[in-house]
Design a protein around this motif. Sequence first.
Motif, PDB file in Angstrom:
ATOM      1  N   ALA A  75     -10.030  14.337   9.415  1.00 25.88           N
ATOM      2  CA  ALA A  75      -8.866  14.304  10.299  1.00 25.88           C
ATOM      3  C   ALA A  75      -7.654  13.879   9.478  1.00 25.88           C
ATOM      4  CB  ALA A  75      -9.097  13.331  11.447  1.00 25.88           C
ATOM      5  N   SER A  76      -6.649  14.726   9.446  1.00 24.31           N
ATOM      6  CA  SER A  76      -5.480  14.488   8.602  1.00 24.31           C
ATOM      7  C   SER A  76      -4.445  13.601   9.282  1.00 24.31           C
ATOM      8  CB  SER A  76      -4.827  15.825   8.237  1.00 24.31           C
ATOM      9  OG  SER A  76      -3.595  15.624   7.577  1.00 24.31           O
ATOM     10  N   ILE A  77      -3.958  12.617   8.526  1.00 31.34           N
ATOM     11  CA  ILE A  77      -2.868  11.753   8.982  1.00 31.34           C
ATOM     12  C   ILE A  77      -1.811  11.717   7.886  1.00 31.34           C
ATOM     13  CG2 ILE A  77      -2.187   9.402   9.589  1.00 31.34           C
ATOM     14  CD1 ILE A  77      -4.906   8.997  10.845  1.00 31.34           C
ATOM     15  N   GLY A  78      -0.655  12.273   8.183  1.00 32.54           N
ATOM     16  CA  GLY A  78       0.436  12.275   7.222  1.00 32.54           C
ATOM     17  C   GLY A  78       1.226  10.983   7.261  1.00 32.54           C
ATOM     18  N   SER A  79       2.129  10.844   6.332  1.00 34.09           N
ATOM     19  CA  SER A  79       2.934   9.632   6.221  1.00 34.09           C
ATOM     20  C   SER A  79       4.002   9.560   7.313  1.00 34.09           C
ATOM     21  CB  SER A  79       3.618   9.589   4.851  1.00 34.09           C
ATOM     22  OG  SER A  79       4.593  10.623   4.768  1.00 34.09           O
ATOM     23  N   TYR A  80       4.599   8.399   7.435  1.00 34.03           N
ATOM     24  CA  TYR A  80       5.727   8.218   8.352  1.00 34.03           C
ATOM     25  C   TYR A  80       6.856   9.176   7.979  1.00 34.03           C
ATOM     26  CZ  TYR A  80       9.663   5.858  10.683  1.00 34.03           C
ATOM     27  OH  TYR A  80      10.765   5.567  11.445  1.00 34.03           O
ATOM     28  N   GLY A  81       7.036   9.387   6.685  1.00 33.82           N
ATOM     29  CA  GLY A  81       8.078  10.302   6.228  1.00 33.82           C
ATOM     30  C   GLY A  81       7.844  11.729   6.668  1.00 33.82           C
ATOM     31  N   ALA A  82       6.572  12.131   6.795  1.00 35.18           N
ATOM     32  CA  ALA A  82       6.266  13.482   7.269  1.00 35.18           C
ATOM     33  C   ALA A  82       6.738  13.656   8.706  1.00 35.18           C
ATOM     34  CB  ALA A  82       4.775  13.749   7.162  1.00 35.18           C
ATOM     35  N   TYR A  83       6.627  12.600   9.504  1.00 37.21           N
ATOM     36  CA  TYR A  83       7.120  12.632  10.886  1.00 37.21           C
ATOM     37  C   TYR A  83       8.645  12.732  10.910  1.00 37.21           C
ATOM     38  CZ  TYR A  83       9.089  10.256  14.993  1.00 37.21           C
ATOM     39  OH  TYR A  83       9.869   9.900  16.062  1.00 37.21           O
ATOM     40  N   LEU A  84       9.310  11.992  10.033  1.00 35.38           N
ATOM     41  CA  LEU A  84      10.772  12.025  10.000  1.00 35.38           C
ATOM     42  C   LEU A  84      11.292  13.402   9.589  1.00 35.38           C
ATOM     43  CD1 LEU A  84      11.540   8.593   8.277  1.00 35.38           C
ATOM     44  CD2 LEU A  84      11.650   9.133  10.725  1.00 35.38           C
ATOM     45  N   ALA A  85      10.525  14.089   8.726  1.00 38.38           N
ATOM     46  CA  ALA A  85      10.891  15.437   8.263  1.00 38.38           C
ATOM     47  C   ALA A  85      12.295  15.476   7.666  1.00 38.38           C
ATOM     48  CB  ALA A  85      10.772  16.442   9.413  1.00 38.38           C
ATOM     49  N   ASP A  86      12.631  14.422   6.928  1.00 38.10           N
ATOM     50  CA  ASP A  86      13.951  14.346   6.299  1.00 38.10           C
ATOM     51  C   ASP A  86      13.860  14.273   4.776  1.00 38.10           C
ATOM     52  OD1 ASP A  86      12.867  11.854   5.950  1.00 38.10           O
ATOM     53  OD2 ASP A  86      14.533  10.741   6.844  1.00 38.10           O
ATOM     54  N   GLY A  87      12.677  14.567   4.255  1.00 39.85           N
ATOM     55  CA  GLY A  87      12.480  14.511   2.813  1.00 39.85           C
ATOM     56  C   GLY A  87      11.977  13.175   2.307  1.00 39.85           C
ATOM     57  N   SER A  88      11.909  12.161   3.190  1.00 39.71           N
ATOM     58  CA  SER A  88      11.510  10.829   2.731  1.00 39.71           C
ATOM     59  C   SER A  88      10.028  10.748   2.378  1.00 39.71           C
ATOM     60  CB  SER A  88      11.851   9.769   3.781  1.00 39.71           C
ATOM     61  OG  SER A  88      11.215  10.024   5.009  1.00 39.71           O
ATOM     62  N   GLU A  89       9.228  11.722   2.824  1.00 37.07           N
ATOM     63  CA  GLU A  89       7.828  11.718   2.401  1.00 37.07           C
ATOM     64  C   GLU A  89       7.713  12.019   0.912  1.00 37.07           C
ATOM     65  OE1 GLU A  89       5.408  15.156   3.786  1.00 37.07           O
ATOM     66  OE2 GLU A  89       7.303  15.926   4.574  1.00 37.07           O
ATOM     67  N   TYR A  90       8.793  12.539   0.313  1.00 39.66           N
ATOM     68  CA  TYR A  90       8.800  12.829  -1.117  1.00 39.66           C
ATOM     69  C   TYR A  90       9.603  11.806  -1.913  1.00 39.66           C
ATOM     70  CZ  TYR A  90       6.945  17.255   0.510  1.00 39.66           C
ATOM     71  OH  TYR A  90       6.170  18.211   1.116  1.00 39.66           O
ATOM     72  N   SER A  91      10.130  10.794  -1.219  1.00 39.63           N
ATOM     73  CA  SER A  91      10.875   9.738  -1.911  1.00 39.63           C
ATOM     74  C   SER A  91      10.329   8.350  -1.599  1.00 39.63           C
ATOM     75  CB  SER A  91      12.358   9.787  -1.513  1.00 39.63           C
ATOM     76  OG  SER A  91      12.527   9.400  -0.154  1.00 39.63           O
ATOM     77  N   GLY A  92       9.684   8.210  -0.434  1.00 43.66           N
ATOM     78  CA  GLY A  92       9.185   6.901  -0.022  1.00 43.66           C
ATOM     79  C   GLY A  92      10.270   5.976   0.473  1.00 43.66           C
ATOM     80  N   SER A  93      11.480   6.489   0.641  1.00 48.65           N
ATOM     81  CA  SER A  93      12.608   5.662   1.084  1.00 48.65           C
ATOM     82  C   SER A  93      12.741   5.754   2.600  1.00 48.65           C
ATOM     83  CB  SER A  93      13.903   6.135   0.410  1.00 48.65           C
ATOM     84  OG  SER A  93      13.795   6.034  -0.996  1.00 48.65           O
ATOM     85  N   TYR A  94      12.225   4.746   3.286  1.00 52.03           N
ATOM     86  CA  TYR A  94      12.209   4.755   4.747  1.00 52.03           C
ATOM     87  C   TYR A  94      13.346   3.951   5.375  1.00 52.03           C
ATOM     88  CZ  TYR A  94       7.436   6.690   4.539  1.00 52.03           C
ATOM     89  OH  TYR A  94       6.330   7.481   4.319  1.00 52.03           O
ATOM     90  N   GLY A  95      14.106   3.236   4.568  1.00 57.94           N
ATOM     91  CA  GLY A  95      15.186   2.426   5.106  1.00 57.94           C
ATOM     92  C   GLY A  95      14.809   0.964   5.193  1.00 57.94           C
ATOM     93  N   ALA A  96      15.822   0.107   5.196  1.00 55.22           N
ATOM     94  CA  ALA A  96      15.605  -1.341   5.142  1.00 55.22           C
ATOM     95  C   ALA A  96      14.969  -1.900   6.407  1.00 55.22           C
ATOM     96  CB  ALA A  96      16.941  -2.041   4.883  1.00 55.22           C
ATOM     97  N   ASP A  97      15.072  -1.189   7.530  1.00 54.16           N
ATOM     98  CA  ASP A  97      14.557  -1.721   8.791  1.00 54.16           C
ATOM     99  C   ASP A  97      13.075  -1.429   9.004  1.00 54.16           C
ATOM    100  OD1 ASP A  97      15.141   1.001   9.014  1.00 54.16           O
ATOM    101  OD2 ASP A  97      15.336   0.877  11.196  1.00 54.16           O
ATOM    102  N   ILE A  98      12.462  -0.647   8.117  1.00 55.08           N
ATOM    103  CA  ILE A  98      11.043  -0.322   8.267  1.00 55.08           C
ATOM    104  C   ILE A  98      10.198  -1.398   7.592  1.00 55.08           C
ATOM    105  CG2 ILE A  98       9.228   1.329   7.703  1.00 55.08           C
ATOM    106  CD1 ILE A  98      11.126   2.221   9.906  1.00 55.08           C
ATOM    107  N   THR A  99       9.234  -1.918   8.342  1.00 51.44           N
ATOM    108  CA  THR A  99       8.353  -2.975   7.848  1.00 51.44           C
ATOM    109  C   THR A  99       6.896  -2.516   7.933  1.00 51.44           C
ATOM    110  OG1 THR A  99       8.075  -3.963  10.038  1.00 51.44           O
ATOM    111  CG2 THR A  99       9.962  -4.717   8.712  1.00 51.44           C
ATOM    112  N   THR A 100       6.022  -3.307   7.350  1.00 56.14           N
ATOM    113  CA  THR A 100       4.595  -3.008   7.437  1.00 56.14           C
ATOM    114  C   THR A 100       4.143  -2.960   8.888  1.00 56.14           C
ATOM    115  OG1 THR A 100       4.202  -4.081   5.305  1.00 56.14           O
ATOM    116  CG2 THR A 100       2.288  -3.762   6.723  1.00 56.14           C
ATOM    117  N   GLU A 101       4.619  -3.891   9.702  1.00 58.95           N
ATOM    118  CA  GLU A 101       4.222  -3.938  11.107  1.00 58.95           C
ATOM    119  C   GLU A 101       4.699  -2.703  11.860  1.00 58.95           C
ATOM    120  OE1 GLU A 101       2.152  -6.046  12.603  1.00 58.95           O
ATOM    121  OE2 GLU A 101       1.864  -6.872  10.584  1.00 58.95           O
TER     122      GLU A 101
END
Length: 274
Positions: free
Chosen positions: A74-100
Amino acid sequence: MYVHMQYLEAGADVIISSSYQATIPGFLARGMTLDEAEDLLQTSVKLALEARDEFWKSTLRKSKPIYNRALVAASIGSYGAYLADGSEYSGSYGADITTEKLKDFHRRRLQVLAGAGPDLIAFEAIPNKMEAQALVELLEEENIQVPSWICFSSVDGKHLCSGESFADCLQILNASEKVAVVGVNCTPPQFIEGIICEFRKQTKKAIAVYPNSGEVWDGIAKRWLPAECLGHKSFDALAKRWHEAGASLIGGCCRTTPSTIRAVSKILKGRAGH
């Protein structure tokens, strides 16, 4: 099911559900109800399971089966894949994103997909250390019993897309008994052999590699940019080297096809027709 069947006929030992970019928030934003969203996630796994079972039954009817019974991940993509803004290829999710926040984002999707009966959970193209940490913690918190793999993505062959080191991230995965396999996907094939060698220094877990074709995704323009694309002969020759270097699971990601898998299967398994 047709696409799954194509990969099974090509010799795939693992097929992956079409849920990489499927998320509950994404479905809700399209006007679906929560029940409809969860049903779609479950269906993605059920279709893969049905294809696997149907193909296996047809294989058993042959006098000399040449295939293995495939596993369904079962495939689970990254948070960046959901955003679909290219961040899945940079890992830059913004300062407000936390582990929780990342755990909250992934939690219900993981519960639903794990409950649909897959053989494996495949966390794919994880671009940063924070998300790797969130996924490991989430597997423990939810006591997921389905074996998992976590694969990173890289654009330079030396670091995650975020620029963080493989060693730091593998240290997190090594501490988890829930993670059975580690690796990389959606990464240029020319980097894979070096990554395998680095991983072997950092982990005792099985290693999975399934790179893309070598083309580069432009997340802003949302198109593939030409690169030194590898033909199937080159890809399967590299696959043999990846196996010799220590990879246990080998496949293809973006812009690869059933023909790619057929060529890889042929060279790794020695099948004349597959």
